[in-house]
Design an enzyme around this catalytic site. Structure first.
Site, PDB file in Angstrom:
ATOM      1  N   ASP A  44      18.331  -7.370 -63.837  1.00  0.00           N
ATOM      2  CA  ASP A  44      19.067  -8.513 -64.381  1.00  0.00           C
ATOM      3  C   ASP A  44      18.476  -8.985 -65.712  1.00  0.00           C
ATOM      4  O   ASP A  44      18.228 -10.179 -65.912  1.00  0.00           O
ATOM      5  CB  ASP A  44      19.073  -9.681 -63.388  1.00  0.00           C
ATOM      6  CG  ASP A  44      19.537  -9.292 -62.006  1.00  0.00           C
ATOM      7  OD1 ASP A  44      20.330  -8.348 -61.905  1.00  0.00           O
ATOM      8  OD2 ASP A  44      19.107  -9.932 -61.029  1.00  0.00           O
ATOM      9  N   GLU A 220      30.300 -10.894 -61.008  1.00  0.00           N
ATOM     10  CA  GLU A 220      29.082 -11.679 -61.056  1.00  0.00           C
ATOM     11  C   GLU A 220      28.365 -11.302 -62.357  1.00  0.00           C
ATOM     12  O   GLU A 220      28.865 -10.514 -63.153  1.00  0.00           O
ATOM     13  CB  GLU A 220      28.195 -11.413 -59.837  1.00  0.00           C
ATOM     14  CG  GLU A 220      27.667  -9.989 -59.749  1.00  0.00           C
ATOM     15  CD  GLU A 220      26.779  -9.753 -58.530  1.00  0.00           C
ATOM     16  OE1 GLU A 220      26.834 -10.563 -57.592  1.00  0.00           O
ATOM     17  OE2 GLU A 220      26.034  -8.756 -58.528  1.00  0.00           O
TER      18      GLU A 220
END
Length: 736
Positions: A44, A220
């Site tokens: 991420d 997401e």
């Protein structure tokens, strides 16, 4: 040209004589995964260039290496993307948010700079306010990109109850400063969808009511950038963490407003049941799978790059199978083609040496101590964050001439009442003066208004770029897709001559770079194309000798030129190997394309899990790739799934999927087969809603040539009787 610039431009032209252009520095390359020197997983990621010239990267809280401790988010930095330094964790047990539950994880840091400080948004998976998982968005600030980080005393976005005793996915933040002068925070995930909320001016509090920007179940890991008058919302789809079957991919839409609606290149909304999204990055059949949860950066040559994590399908786990996924950090260039961001013009993740982001400056300028490369600039001590700066007051210029043609000049600036950048001896002028940004070239001008509360006393990022016939001047926070004002001008026939870069007015300057603009890609990479028809069946009569079954379903019948197949209440994933499969012999060739036309009405908006039909490349019940038109909760998607045995010791299987294109009641599908450089068997999927325009997406690699066929099955929540899948044909074409 504005009259107040005329006299100054005459003076600028006089300083061009006697200068020489600089020689380009040797090219630097990088090879994915770029985090491999200090971490096996760095998931991420987000990234920013600090005022000290380093690029700082941040990652979620997984252990960096096998059997390592969970961190409290990680930090690393690089000067040129060829070597990295690990800096430790964002928080420790004493500095982490006091409102986070003791067992909470910290995910998905989003890094920004505004108001004279670094600001980080992040996910807190569990708060003290409620028992169990109630995710929220936290925020922390720091004087430097390496910290120390101070968390606020509460969430910037609080947990959102789902009405059933649980909480929606308030996760994965991404901040944007928009041209309306407001700050926005995007957040959310598969449970509840993506939303955007306005923030207070200091970025520490949500204000007003959020706006839903995507439907639940699909996206997401959002990230938003402003470009050419559009806000681009990009997000990751499907499962991030399915080990060797991870099909995570990034898709995008755009809007004239930071609140949406966001539409893809075909005009489909990202916030409807038949969900839209234009492919930004997906896996291509090399070793990298599941590319996603990304951020964008722009280098000194104006080239955009996508920073993301992915999984090496040969080493998918950080620990034992079904443990922590091994997700290192990767980087690749972003090409803007026909107004859309595409990774390497559609090629997807790279697995060999590629040009690194361009850093530093040409023209003999030390970007972090710029005064020495300038005439008419006074060296200032600066501060501990950025080091020495250059003060321009009146007029200044580079000691060397910049090359002609496309050019980008960028710097961190604290601007006085007026500051003008002059390129090509006056051919292009960009001015920040009063309440606007203005550019002029020849007799043409363009301007954009600055927000009323724009703060000149703070460090901001200013870029002036000439790329072909397009001139762009942009003032923003930190060069991360945000914008205070952007003026753009197209000047047919513009030819920027070689000359020093000059400045008029007053500003303190740091991180100054002057670079030739990276050559843009203008067309997409080649995709599979059909040639001559090789074989197939138009279903004009019964199934012939070319067809064979696994678990024959007698309800599938050929009539009226179609194969009609009521969806079986069955499945093929995990232990549910009770679904019928119908196979056709494949051409004896090293490459081909199979195509079918499917009619399947899955309704819209209601809950149906997981009715589907489509094509399958099949080795056995535990090893296949399946392309289907699928109902997933309230959405209708195209899913290209993969199952294989992930733990040979007990035969445990893993299943994951990639999304491709848009769902429709009538959908054309293709699977393109070829061998890669390692002689592995690659099956790439494509879909079309009109049979003419194709979206090519993810590839899955199988260990042997597969049987190719059709399927129609799924669970039946919300549908009785079963929908009927109707196939018009199955054809095999030569692959061109």
């Amino acid at each position: 040209m504005p009259s107040k610039l005329t006299a100054a431009l005459c003076a600028v032209a006089a300083v061009a004589a006697g200068t020489t252009a600089a020689v380009a520095a040797p090219a630097v390359t990088t090879t994915n995964a770029i985090s491999s020197s200090f971490a096996d997983t760095f998931a991420d990621p987000s990234m920013i260039q600090g005022r000290d010239g380093y690029w700082y990267a941040y990652a979620t809280s997984d252990p960096l290496v096998a059997n390592g401790p969970f961190g409290l988010m990680h930090m690393a930095r690089t000067k040129d993307f060829s070597s990295w330094e690990y800096l430790g964790t964002v928080f420790n047990d004493q500095t982490k948010p006091a409102w986070a539950a003791s067992g909470s994880f910290f995910w998905a840091p989003d890094i920004r700079y505004f108001g004279g400080r670094y600001v980080m948004y992040f996910t807190v998976t569990d708060t003290l306010a409620n028992a169990g998982g109630d995710p929220a968005i936290g925020v922390a600030t720091a004087p430097t990109p390496a910290g120390p980080w101070t968390a606020t005393d509460g969430p910037v976005v609080t947990p959102k109850p789902d009405g059933n005793g649980g909480y929606f996915g308030t996760i994965d933040p991404a901040m944007l400063t928009a041209a309306d002068g407001k700050r926005y925070l995007y957040y959310g995930g598969f449970y509840g969808g993506l939303a955007v909320t306005e923030l207070s001016a200091d970025g520490l509090h949500a204000v007003g009511s959020p706006t839903q920007v995507t439907v639940g179940d699909r996206y997401e890991g959002s990230y938003v950038v402003y470009r050419d008058g559009w806000y681009y919302l990009t997000g990751s789809s499907m499962n991030c963490c399915a080990g060797p079957t991870t099909g995570y991919s990034v898709f995008g839409g755009r809007s004239r407003s930071p609140r949406g609606p966001f539409l893809d290149a075909s005009g489909a909304s990202m916030n409807e049941s038949r969900v839209g999204g234009t492919t930004v990055i997906t896996q291509n059949g090399n070793k990298w799978i599941g590319p996603g949860h990304h951020a964008f950066i722009t280098d000194a040559a104006g080239q955009d790059h996508i920073v993301y994590h992915a999984i090496d399908r040969g080493t998918p786990w950080l620990t034992d199978p079904f443990g922590i996924n091994r997700r290192p950090m990767l980087i690749d260039r972003i090409d803007w083609i026909d107004g859309w961001p595409r990774t390497r013009a559609g090629l997807g993740p790279s697995d060999g040496p590629v040009p690194a982001p361009t850093t530093g400056s040409a023209l003999g300028i030390d970007s972090t101590d710029p005064a020495g490369g300038l005439v008419g600039a006074a060296r200032q001590p600066g501060d501990a964050v950025g080091g020495p700066t250059a003060l321009i007051s009146g007029a200044g210029r580079t000691r060397q001439a910049a090359p002609g043609g496309s050019l980008r000049v960028e710097a961190d600036v604290r601007i006085g009442s007026s500051f003008t950048t002059v390129l090509g001896g006056g051919a292009v002028v960009a001015s920040v003066s009063g309440d606007k940004v203005t550019i002029a070239a020849g007799r043409r001008t363009a301007s954009a208004a600055l927000p009323a509360d724009f703060d000149r006393t703070q460090w901001n990022k200013l870029s002036v770029q000439v790329s072909g016939s397009t001139v762009t001047a942009r003032l923003n926070d930190a060069g991360l897709g945000d914008v205070y004002a952007e003026a753009q001008l197209v000047v047919p026939g513009l030819k920027l001559p070689s000359a020093p870069v000059s400045w008029l007015g007053s500003a303190e300057v740091d991180n100054l770079t002057v670079r030739t603009v990276a050559a843009p890609a203008t067309r997409m990479a080649d995709v599979p194309r059909t040639g001559d028809l090789l074989a197939g069946d138009e279903f004009s009569s019964g199934l012939g000798a070319s067809w064979s079954w696994v678990r024959q379903d007698d309800k599938a019948v050929v009539a009226d030129g179609k194969l009609s197949w009521p969806l079986e209440n069955a499945d093929l994933v995990g232990g549910g190997n009770n679904a019928g499969l119908l196979f056709h012999t494949t051409p004896a060739r090293d490459s081909w394309i199979a195509e079918t036309k499917l009619h399947l009405d899955l309704g819209e908006g209601d809950i149906r899990n997981y009715q589907q039909a489509g094509m399958i490349a099949y080795l056995n019940d535990s090893d296949f790739a399946r392309l289907g038109n699928v109902a997933i909760w309230r959405t209708r998607q195209t899913e290209y799934g993969r199952e294989l045995v992930a733990r040979p010791s007990d035969g445990a299987t893993s299943y994951g999927a990639a999304a491709i294109g848009r769902s429709a009641p009538t959908l054309w599908m293709r699977l393109a087969y070829h061998k890669n450089a390692a002689s592995e068997h690659v099956y790439r999927a494509g879909t079309s809603v009109d049979g003419k325009n194709w979206t090519w997406g993810a590839s899955w690699v199988l260990s042997a040539p597969a049987r190719l066929g059709l399927y129609a099955h799924g669970e039946f929540t919300g549908a009785n009787p079963a929908p009927v899948a109707t196939f018009d044909y199955l054809r095999f074409y030569e692959s061109k």
